[in-house]
Design an enzyme around this catalytic site. Structure first.
Site, short mmCIF file in Angstrom:
data_model
loop_
_atom_site.label_atom_id
_atom_site.label_comp_id
_atom_site.label_asym_id
_atom_site.label_seq_id
_atom_site.Cartn_x
_atom_site.Cartn_y
_atom_site.Cartn_z
N ASP A 348 46.95 118.79 -18.95
CA ASP A 348 47.70 119.27 -17.78
C ASP A 348 47.48 118.27 -16.65
OD1 ASP A 348 49.06 121.87 -16.56
OD2 ASP A 348 47.64 121.06 -15.06
N ASN A 356 55.64 116.61 -6.73
CA ASN A 356 57.00 117.20 -6.76
C ASN A 356 57.40 117.69 -5.36
OD1 ASN A 356 58.54 117.02 -8.99
ND2 ASN A 356 57.86 118.92 -9.95
N HIS A 361 61.62 115.93 -6.73
CA HIS A 361 61.67 116.10 -8.19
C HIS A 361 62.00 114.79 -8.90
CE1 HIS A 361 61.07 120.40 -8.54
NE2 HIS A 361 61.78 120.53 -7.42
N ASP A 365 59.96 113.51 -11.89
CA ASP A 365 60.52 113.24 -13.22
C ASP A 365 60.12 111.85 -13.71
OD1 ASP A 365 61.67 115.70 -13.29
OD2 ASP A 365 63.73 115.03 -12.88
N ASP A 391 54.20 120.19 -16.49
CA ASP A 391 53.32 119.02 -16.57
C ASP A 391 52.31 119.20 -17.68
OD1 ASP A 391 51.98 121.08 -15.40
OD2 ASP A 391 51.07 119.88 -13.79
#
Lengths: 468, 82
Positions: A348, A356, A361, A365, A391
């Site tokens: 994680d 983010n 975003h 990404d 994630d």
């Protein structure tokens, strides 16, 4: 006055009558110096001419008899002819017509009510017929009369003075022929313009015709393909049994449908969806084969892409939860069978939510894409890296996996993720927390293993980020 | 086809209509045989007009004719159609 003729008077009378008869015979009068009176009476010219007339009349009677038979014969031929015949005189009066002409042009009236009548009075299309009479030259003209396509051949007949006495017109119904021509033109257009390739071979499978689409698909010109064998297009990807089955179906059912790989002129191998049909002639023998083909390269690529997307994460192109679950199940089956071990590393990303939220975003990404690449660079080829969502990533270690190997890989990953990621010109610092589960120690089924790896990850996160 | 019988009629020195009359007399006499196809009359004449009157009349009577040129005259062959 005496009524008795003298001999001289009688001879003059005889000579006059002989001359009259000779005139009828078309020759000169009899001159006295040519035939003296005694010889005249001896050879009996009147008797000779009378006998000759008798023969002329007998010959005339026989000729009339033959003419009558011939007329009947011609009438029968005309009336059984599948074409219409109309004979017009020089004033456009109907001199003769046959049964079909009466049906087509004269409304089925009795012939005797038509013959001798002005064509205009008895025929609705008389003007068209008269126009054709004007240009009668034995060549054929096509016209539409009463909704009927006809081919007309008109011939002039001249009298002994060279004047046009009548015109014989022969009308042949070409409606079916015209319809056939229209159909053929349509089929030709379809053949030329249809998007699918159409390739026709003879019974020996030699190519006799192709449409433009075949050239578009295979890259060969029509001229290059005519006379060639379709086997020259073989890709080499199909074995003998493939073609044996194709021919079995063609010979049994007259049709084969399937996908076949052929080689194009520039060497590419392309998938074609083909329907091959056997065409039989009137005697039931195969005369041709017709192959209708469509290049399905694009469809195949799209199918492959859809298949890929169904099992992979769109953003990182890593296996998704579905594919990962499948691989994990198989891996568990294998280690149960082989007594081997496997390890799961649940990863994680730390502080990903902040990235983010603060950088957007798009940056998030890009970071996920880079993180996935970095992860893939650290594992062995046999291991699987998957993105489960958000994630969260997971690594499945197989073939000789152990807790030590998993610990070692986790350390490498943590170290690698401590290095900043260059995203949009900025160094982005994140880290990761990893939980490890080992089969069979931490579970023997996929759900338990994933749950334990997940729990281990959270414990690691509680201990502190960048830990395991 | 060779004829079974050829009747030669030499009328050189005669002029029409005598030529015609003499030919018709012979033609009337052998009409049936000529029509049957086995007999023909070959007329030899030096009268040019006879080459028109004899074939024309013979034709009306249903016979066929052939005219050919001879040295100093004409040969008219009259035969049947059978």
């Amino acid at each position: 006055m005496s009524t008795a003729l003298t001999q001289q008077e009688a001879l003059r009378y005889i000579r006059a009558k002989i001359d009259q008869l000779l005139g009828v015979m078309g020759t000169l009068p009899l001159r006295p110096e040519e035939l003296d009176d005694a010889t005249l009476l001896e050879i009996d010219p009147i008797g000779i001419i009378a006998d000759s007339f008798h023969q002329v009349i007998a010959h005339l009677n026989e000729t009339n008899h033959r003419l009558s038979l011939a007329t009947g014969e011609i009438r029968t031929i005309l009336d059984t002819l599948g074409a219409a015949v109309v004979v017009l005189d020089s004033n456009d009066r109907v001199e003769d017509c046959n049964r079909i002409a009466i049906e087509w042009f004269f409304g089925g009236a009795a012939r005797e009510t038509i013959i001798g009548q002005a064509a205009n009075d008895v025929c609705a299309c008389a003007d068209a017929i008269a126009d054709i009479r004007q240009i009668a030259d034995r060549s054929s003209h096509n016209a539409n009369l009463h909704g009927r396509d006809v081919q007309i051949v008109a011939s002039k007949i001249f009298d002994e003075n060279g004047r046009q006495a009548k015109t014989v017109m022969l009308f042949t119904d070409i409606t079916v022929q015209k319809e056939t021509e229209r159909s053929l033109r349509l089929y030709s257009k379809i053949f030329r313009q249809v998007g699918e390739g159409i390739l026709i071979t003879d019974a020996e499978t030699r190519i006799v015709e192709v449409n433009a689409a075949v050239s578009d698909i295979l890259g060969y010109s029509r001229e290059e393909l005519i006379g060639a064998m379709p086997s020259s297009l073989k890709s080499g990807l199909h074995d003998q049994s493939f073609f044996a089955e194709l021919w079995r179906q063609l010979n049994t059912h007259g049709r084969w449908r399937g996908e076949i790989f052929d080689r194009t002129r520039d060497g590419r191998v392309i998938p074609l969806l083909q329907t091959i049909s056997a065409v039989r002639d009137g005697d039931g023998r195969i005369s041709h084969y017709i192959a209708v083909m469509a290049d399905i390269s694009t469809i195949k690529e799209r199918q492959a892409r859809l298949d890929f997307l169904a099992h992979h994460d769109v953003l990182t192109e890593l296996p998704n939860r579905l594919l990962f679950g499948d691989r994990l199940d198989h891996a568990i089956d294998r280690v149960r069978r082989d007594g081997d071990a496997l390890a799961l590393l649940f990863i994680d990303l730390d502080r990903f939510k902040n990235i983010n939220d603060t950088l957007g975003h798009h940056v998030g990404d890009q970071l996920l894409i880079q993180a996935s690449k970095r992860l893939k660079g650290l594992v062995r080829r046999a291991d699987t890296v998957a993105r489960l969502g958000g994630d969260e990533f997971v690594v499945l270690m197989e073939n000789g996996a152990s807790r030590d190997a998993a610990d070692s890989l986790a350390s490498k990953i943590i170290a690698a993720f401590k290095q900043p990621f260059l995203v949009g010109g900025n160094d982005v610092h994140i880290g990761c927390s990893i939980g490890i589960a080992i089969h069979p120690a931490d579970g023997t089924d996929a759900i338990t293993l994933l749950a334990n790896a997940d729990a281990a990850m959270y414990r690691a996160k509680d201990v502190g980020r960048d830990s395991r | 086809m060779p004829m079974a019988q050829t009747i030669d009629l030499d009328i050189r020195g005669q002029i029409c209509p005598s030529c015609l009359l003499l030919t018709l007399k012979e033609l009337n006499r052998h009409a049936a045989a000529i029509r049957g196809g086995g007999t023909e009359i070959v007329v030899t004449t030096d009268d040019r007009q006879a080459t028109a009157t004899i074939p024309s009349t013979a034709d009306r009577m249903g016979f066929r004719t052939e005219v050919s040129r001879l040295d100093g005259g004409y040969r008219i062959r009259i035969f049947g159609t059978g």
